[in-house]
Design an enzyme around this catalytic site. Structure first.
Site, PDB file in Angstrom:
ATOM      1  N   ARG A  58      31.222 -18.720  -3.059  1.00 43.07           N
ATOM      2  CA  ARG A  58      31.174 -19.713  -1.990  1.00 43.07           C
ATOM      3  C   ARG A  58      29.859 -19.660  -1.209  1.00 43.07           C
ATOM      4  O   ARG A  58      29.200 -20.691  -1.010  1.00 43.07           O
ATOM      5  CB  ARG A  58      32.343 -19.490  -1.003  1.00 43.07           C
ATOM      6  CG  ARG A  58      33.668 -20.003  -1.493  1.00 43.07           C
ATOM      7  CD  ARG A  58      34.778 -19.109  -1.005  1.00 43.07           C
ATOM      8  NE  ARG A  58      34.690 -17.860  -1.747  1.00 43.07           N
ATOM      9  CZ  ARG A  58      35.383 -17.629  -2.864  1.00 43.07           C
ATOM     10  NH1 ARG A  58      36.240 -18.504  -3.275  1.00 43.07           N
ATOM     11  NH2 ARG A  58      35.205 -16.514  -3.554  1.00 43.07           N
ATOM     12  N   THR A  59      29.476 -18.478  -0.741  1.00 40.00           N
ATOM     13  CA  THR A  59      28.331 -18.381   0.173  1.00 40.00           C
ATOM     14  C   THR A  59      27.038 -18.767  -0.539  1.00 40.00           C
ATOM     15  O   THR A  59      26.258 -19.576  -0.036  1.00 40.00           O
ATOM     16  CB  THR A  59      28.232 -16.938   0.730  1.00 40.00           C
ATOM     17  OG1 THR A  59      29.525 -16.544   1.173  1.00 40.00           O
ATOM     18  CG2 THR A  59      27.255 -16.864   1.862  1.00 40.00           C
ATOM     19  N   LYS A  86      14.376  -1.203 -11.110  1.00 45.15           N
ATOM     20  CA  LYS A  86      13.427  -0.085 -11.287  1.00 45.15           C
ATOM     21  C   LYS A  86      13.251   0.649  -9.961  1.00 45.15           C
ATOM     22  O   LYS A  86      12.228   1.276  -9.716  1.00 45.15           O
ATOM     23  CB  LYS A  86      12.068  -0.624 -11.761  1.00 45.15           C
ATOM     24  CG  LYS A  86      12.108  -1.332 -13.088  1.00 45.15           C
ATOM     25  CD  LYS A  86      10.703  -1.823 -13.429  1.00 45.15           C
ATOM     26  CE  LYS A  86      10.730  -3.086 -14.248  1.00 45.15           C
ATOM     27  NZ  LYS A  86       9.439  -3.791 -14.210  1.00 45.15           N
ATOM     28  N   ARG A 109      22.402 -11.462   1.106  1.00 45.03           N
ATOM     29  CA  ARG A 109      23.663 -10.696   1.101  1.00 45.03           C
ATOM     30  C   ARG A 109      23.343  -9.308   0.548  1.00 45.03           C
ATOM     31  O   ARG A 109      22.644  -9.179  -0.462  1.00 45.03           O
ATOM     32  CB  ARG A 109      24.708 -11.368   0.219  1.00 45.03           C
ATOM     33  CG  ARG A 109      25.912 -10.450  -0.010  1.00 45.03           C
ATOM     34  CD  ARG A 109      27.072 -11.158  -0.630  1.00 45.03           C
ATOM     35  NE  ARG A 109      27.664 -12.091   0.317  1.00 45.03           N
ATOM     36  CZ  ARG A 109      28.835 -12.701   0.101  1.00 45.03           C
ATOM     37  NH1 ARG A 109      29.498 -12.483  -1.009  1.00 45.03           N
ATOM     38  NH2 ARG A 109      29.322 -13.527   0.988  1.00 45.03           N
ATOM     39  N   HIS A 137      29.398 -11.260   8.718  1.00 46.10           N
ATOM     40  CA  HIS A 137      29.219 -12.399   7.800  1.00 46.10           C
ATOM     41  C   HIS A 137      29.220 -13.628   8.721  1.00 46.10           C
ATOM     42  O   HIS A 137      30.196 -14.367   8.814  1.00 46.10           O
ATOM     43  CB  HIS A 137      30.392 -12.423   6.818  1.00 46.10           C
ATOM     44  CG  HIS A 137      30.238 -13.367   5.667  1.00 46.10           C
ATOM     45  ND1 HIS A 137      29.253 -14.332   5.586  1.00 46.10           N
ATOM     46  CD2 HIS A 137      30.969 -13.501   4.530  1.00 46.10           C
ATOM     47  CE1 HIS A 137      29.388 -14.987   4.450  1.00 46.10           C
ATOM     48  NE2 HIS A 137      30.417 -14.520   3.791  1.00 46.10           N
TER      49      HIS A 137
HETATM   50  N1   CP Z   1      33.871 -15.939   1.678  1.00 45.06           N
HETATM   51  C1   CP Z   1      32.902 -15.432   0.906  1.00 45.06           C
HETATM   52  O1   CP Z   1      31.969 -14.795   1.395  1.00 45.06           O
HETATM   53  O2   CP Z   1      33.021 -15.708  -0.429  1.00 45.06           O
HETATM   54  P1   CP Z   1      31.957 -15.306  -1.534  1.00 45.06           P
HETATM   55  O3   CP Z   1      31.958 -13.806  -1.652  1.00 45.06           O
HETATM   56  O4   CP Z   1      32.418 -15.988  -2.799  1.00 45.06           O
HETATM   57  O5   CP Z   1      30.623 -15.804  -1.077  1.00 45.06           O
END
Ligand code: CP
Length: 307
Positions: A58-59, A86, A109, A137
């Site tokens: 999603r993100t 590496k 992320r 998040h």
């Molecule tokens: N909600 C969420 O962060 O989903 P993903 O890990 O698929 O990005």
């Protein structure tokens, strides 16, 4: 105070006014999310790098859609085929990408809490946190709050339960910061091993009894049990967890008629909730996903000064 931040690292650092501004800008973008009528000019001439060290559906996809819809040049950095394998450090990786010139935003992320803060100190580009370890998040928190505001017309005064693995959840922390700043009452519910009492110090109500809490809630946000982050077994079995903290049709009958059922995804169907609840009339899970694109467009527009 309106948006003045160069980065979006977490909702802990945002004021109620800044959060409201992101929601308002996202609301304005919402009509264009469902239309594929070509890129806008908001981020024309700007380059965004997506740097995902952990899996995401999603993100990652919604950030890329948001970037392209705003007219940015998009670079998707593939960690698995990069020099990260590496042992190149995060700082060196990011500074080398930035040295290629003209990078305006890095969306990252990372499995380590605090990695976006380190990155923000190391490069000149804006950093947007797409989830760091167990810390925050922020865009997930914002899209959850936007969905609540759209569906219920307000945030202040609502009672919101966040259920499940709170201890390991960056989603819970971002929701807690954002919702309490906007005046909601947040209940954190789950087994004692996954809902530390210390969260009460951050302004949350803590409970280990879902059935007692459910009848009072306007929103129930069910979190994924993050088996990959569990170091020891926090409950006797998944079946036991599901029996006490999973949502099924019977438990849904304890809730108010207009309750919103949310989940950040990915869902462990049959663990956090049955498919009938996930796909049922109270579920707004896919609306959360749609709002994710609008929220990410808003965040990108604000950190770059396009809005
Ligand atoms: N909600 C969420 O962060 O989903 P993903 O890990 O698929 O990005």
């Amino acid at each position: 105070m309106k948006w003045t931040q160069k980065h979006l690292l977490g909702l802990e650092e945002c004021s109620a006014e800044e959060i409201t501004q992101v929601l308002d800008v996202a609301e304005g973008f919402r009509p264009v999310v469902g239309r594929n009528d070509g890129p806008r000019d908001d981020l024309r001439g700007k380059a965004v790098v997506n740097l995902f060290f952990e899996p995401s559906t999603r993100t990652r996809t919604s950030f890329e859609l948001a970037e392209r819809r705003l007219g940015a040049t998009v670079v998707n950095f593939d960690v698995a085929t990069s020099s990260v394998v590496k042992d190149e450090t995060l700082r060196d990786t990011a500074r080398n990408i930035e040295a290629m010139g003209g990078i305006d935003v890095v969306v990252m992320r990372h499995g380590c809490s605090g990695a976006p803060q380190l990155l923000a100190r190391s490069i000149n580009a804006s950093v947007v946190n797409a989830g760091d370890g167990q810390h925050e998040h922020p865009t997930q928190g914002l899209l959850d709050i936007l969905t609540i505001r759209q569906k219920l017309g307000r945030v202040a005064g609502l009672k919101v339960a966040i259920v499940g693995d709170i201890a390991h959840s960056r989603v819970a922390r971002s929701n807690l910061w954002g919702l309490t700043k906007l005046g909601a009452e947040v209940w954190l519910v789950g087994p004692t091993t996954l809902v530390p009492k210390a969260f009460a110090k951050l302004g949350a109500k803590v409970s280990h009894d879902l059935d007692a809490v459910l009848p009072h809630m306007d929103v129930v946000n069910m979190l994924r049990v993050q088996t990959e982050r569990l170091e020891e077994q926090p409950f006797p079995s998944v079946r036991e967890y599901s029996r006490l903290f999973g949502l099924d049709r019977e438990r849904l009958e304890l809730t108010k008629p207009g309750v919103l059922i949310m989940h950040p995804g990915p869902i462990n169907r049959g663990v956090e909730m049955t498919p009938e609840v996930a796909d049922g009339p109270r579920s707004v899970i896919l609306e959360q996903v749609t709002n994710g694109v609008a929220v990410r467009m808003a965040v990108l527009a604000l950190v770059t000064g396009a809005r």
